[in-house]
Design a protein around this motif. Structure first.
Motif, short mmCIF file in Angstrom:
data_model
loop_
_atom_site.label_atom_id
_atom_site.label_comp_id
_atom_site.label_asym_id
_atom_site.label_seq_id
_atom_site.Cartn_x
_atom_site.Cartn_y
_atom_site.Cartn_z
N ARG A 4 0.88 -1.17 0.00
CA ARG A 4 0.00 0.00 0.00
C ARG A 4 0.92 1.21 0.00
NH1 ARG A 4 -5.47 0.88 2.82
NH2 ARG A 4 -5.91 2.94 2.07
N SER A 5 0.88 1.94 -1.07
CA SER A 5 1.75 3.11 -1.22
C SER A 5 3.21 2.74 -0.99
CB SER A 5 1.33 4.22 -0.25
OG SER A 5 -0.01 4.57 -0.47
N GLY A 6 3.61 1.60 -1.50
CA GLY A 6 5.00 1.20 -1.40
C GLY A 6 5.36 0.49 -0.11
N SER A 7 4.45 0.36 0.84
CA SER A 7 4.78 -0.30 2.09
C SER A 7 4.57 -1.81 1.97
CB SER A 7 3.96 0.26 3.24
OG SER A 7 2.59 0.02 3.02
N VAL A 8 5.26 -2.54 2.80
CA VAL A 8 5.18 -3.99 2.79
C VAL A 8 4.65 -4.46 4.14
CG1 VAL A 8 6.53 -6.13 2.68
CG2 VAL A 8 7.09 -4.23 1.17
N ILE A 9 3.70 -5.38 4.11
CA ILE A 9 3.22 -5.98 5.34
C ILE A 9 3.45 -7.47 5.26
CG2 ILE A 9 1.49 -4.21 5.82
CD1 ILE A 9 -0.65 -6.15 4.76
N TRP A 10 3.70 -8.09 6.39
CA TRP A 10 3.89 -9.54 6.45
C TRP A 10 2.60 -10.18 6.93
CZ3 TRP A 10 7.96 -11.40 4.11
CH2 TRP A 10 9.06 -10.57 3.95
N ILE A 11 2.13 -11.12 6.17
CA ILE A 11 0.89 -11.81 6.47
C ILE A 11 1.21 -13.25 6.82
CG2 ILE A 11 -1.36 -12.49 5.54
CD1 ILE A 11 -1.04 -10.16 3.53
N HIS A 12 0.57 -13.77 7.84
CA HIS A 12 0.79 -15.16 8.23
C HIS A 12 0.54 -16.06 7.02
CE1 HIS A 12 0.48 -18.95 10.33
NE2 HIS A 12 1.00 -18.35 11.40
N ALA A 34 -2.07 -3.47 7.63
CA ALA A 34 -1.65 -2.29 6.87
C ALA A 34 -1.72 -1.03 7.71
CB ALA A 34 -2.52 -2.14 5.62
N GLU A 35 -2.80 -0.88 8.47
CA GLU A 35 -2.96 0.30 9.30
C GLU A 35 -4.07 0.05 10.32
OE1 GLU A 35 -3.80 3.17 6.28
OE2 GLU A 35 -5.93 2.70 6.27
N PRO A 36 -3.95 0.65 11.50
CA PRO A 36 -5.01 0.46 12.50
C PRO A 36 -6.26 1.26 12.14
CG PRO A 36 -3.26 1.84 13.38
CD PRO A 36 -2.83 1.43 12.01
N CYS A 37 -7.41 0.73 12.51
CA CYS A 37 -8.67 1.46 12.37
C CYS A 37 -8.68 2.56 13.44
CB CYS A 37 -9.85 0.51 12.54
SG CYS A 37 -10.06 -0.12 14.23
N PRO A 38 -9.70 3.42 13.46
CA PRO A 38 -9.73 4.46 14.50
C PRO A 38 -9.62 3.90 15.92
CG PRO A 38 -11.31 4.99 12.80
CD PRO A 38 -10.78 3.61 12.47
N LEU A 39 -10.27 2.79 16.20
CA LEU A 39 -10.15 2.19 17.54
C LEU A 39 -8.74 1.63 17.74
CD1 LEU A 39 -11.49 1.39 20.19
CD2 LEU A 39 -12.25 -0.72 19.06
N GLY A 40 -8.20 1.01 16.71
CA GLY A 40 -6.83 0.49 16.77
C GLY A 40 -5.80 1.58 17.00
N MET A 41 -6.07 2.77 16.46
CA MET A 41 -5.16 3.89 16.68
C MET A 41 -5.11 4.25 18.16
SD MET A 41 -5.89 6.51 13.58
CE MET A 41 -5.94 5.95 11.89
N LEU A 42 -6.25 4.16 18.81
CA LEU A 42 -6.29 4.46 20.25
C LEU A 42 -5.51 3.43 21.06
CD1 LEU A 42 -10.02 5.51 20.73
CD2 LEU A 42 -8.00 7.00 20.81
N VAL A 43 -5.71 2.15 20.77
CA VAL A 43 -5.05 1.12 21.58
C VAL A 43 -3.60 0.90 21.15
CG1 VAL A 43 -7.19 -0.04 22.19
CG2 VAL A 43 -5.91 -0.84 20.21
N SER A 44 -3.27 1.20 19.89
CA SER A 44 -1.89 1.03 19.41
C SER A 44 -1.05 2.27 19.64
CB SER A 44 -1.89 0.71 17.91
OG SER A 44 -2.50 -0.50 17.64
N LEU A 45 -1.72 3.40 19.84
CA LEU A 45 -1.03 4.68 19.99
C LEU A 45 -0.17 5.01 18.78
CD1 LEU A 45 -0.06 4.52 23.76
CD2 LEU A 45 -2.04 5.63 22.73
N LYS A 46 -0.71 4.65 17.58
CA LYS A 46 -0.01 4.98 16.34
C LYS A 46 -1.03 5.04 15.21
CE LYS A 46 1.33 0.21 15.39
NZ LYS A 46 2.44 -0.66 15.05
N ARG A 47 -0.65 5.71 14.12
CA ARG A 47 -1.55 5.89 12.99
C ARG A 47 -1.14 5.05 11.79
NH1 ARG A 47 -2.24 12.22 12.47
NH2 ARG A 47 -3.89 11.59 11.04
N GLU A 48 0.03 4.45 11.84
CA GLU A 48 0.53 3.67 10.72
C GLU A 48 1.05 2.33 11.22
OE1 GLU A 48 3.54 6.08 8.96
OE2 GLU A 48 2.11 7.49 8.10
N GLY A 49 1.11 1.38 10.34
CA GLY A 49 1.63 0.06 10.69
C GLY A 49 0.55 -0.83 11.28
N ALA A 50 0.93 -2.02 11.62
CA ALA A 50 -0.02 -3.02 12.13
C ALA A 50 -0.63 -2.61 13.46
CB ALA A 50 0.69 -4.37 12.28
N CYS A 51 -1.88 -2.96 13.63
CA CYS A 51 -2.58 -2.69 14.87
C CYS A 51 -2.05 -3.61 15.98
CB CYS A 51 -4.08 -2.94 14.69
SG CYS A 51 -5.04 -2.66 16.19
#
Length: 127
Positions: A4-12, A34-51
């Motif tokens: 996604r936009s040049g980023s790579v994610i590892w999938i099981h 790829a990225e956390p949802c709005p709830l995932g942003m709260l619990v992950s404390l980040k806007r990018e990367g895996a939740c």
């Protein structure tokens, strides 16, 4: 792997293939890796990367949202009973926030890298 936009994610490797847009969720994990949802942003404390709340279920061979499975683990209230009122309320809120049961809304199309360039990370769901 997915891009996604040049980023790579590892999938099981045992994860199910991503469903088409609008189809029922099958636990592929692509959206949350790829990225956390709005709830995932709260619990992950980040806007990018895996939740941080994304969990792999080896028994079910699919990813699960930790906010639906064990929400108090991710909000810092580990001492509460898993079947208690707080967990039930958080699960109810989480279902609504992640649109559980609505269908796949990830506009990401996974691609696989050539096998010669794929290396196995120590934790596939971590990136």
């Amino acid at each position: 792997m997915s891009s996604r936009s040049g980023s790579v994610i590892w999938i099981h490797p045992e994860a199910p293939p991503k469903p088409a847009l609008g189809q029922p969720c099958n636990g592929c994990g692509v959206c949350c890796l790829a990225e956390p949802c709005p709830l995932g942003m709260l619990v992950s404390l980040k806007r990018e990367g895996a939740c941080r709340a994304l969990q792999w279920s080896g028994e079910d061979q699919q990813y699960r949202c930790g906010m639906l499975a064990h929400p108090t683990r991710y909000v810092g209230w580990r001492t509460l009973r898993p079947d208690g009122l707080v967990n039930r309320l958080i699960r109810r809120y989480a279902r609504r926030m992640i649109a559980a049961g609505i269908g796949c809304d990830a506009d990401i199309e996974p691609t696989t890298a050539p096998s010669s360039t794929v290396s196995s990370p120590s934790s596939p769901e971590k990136r």
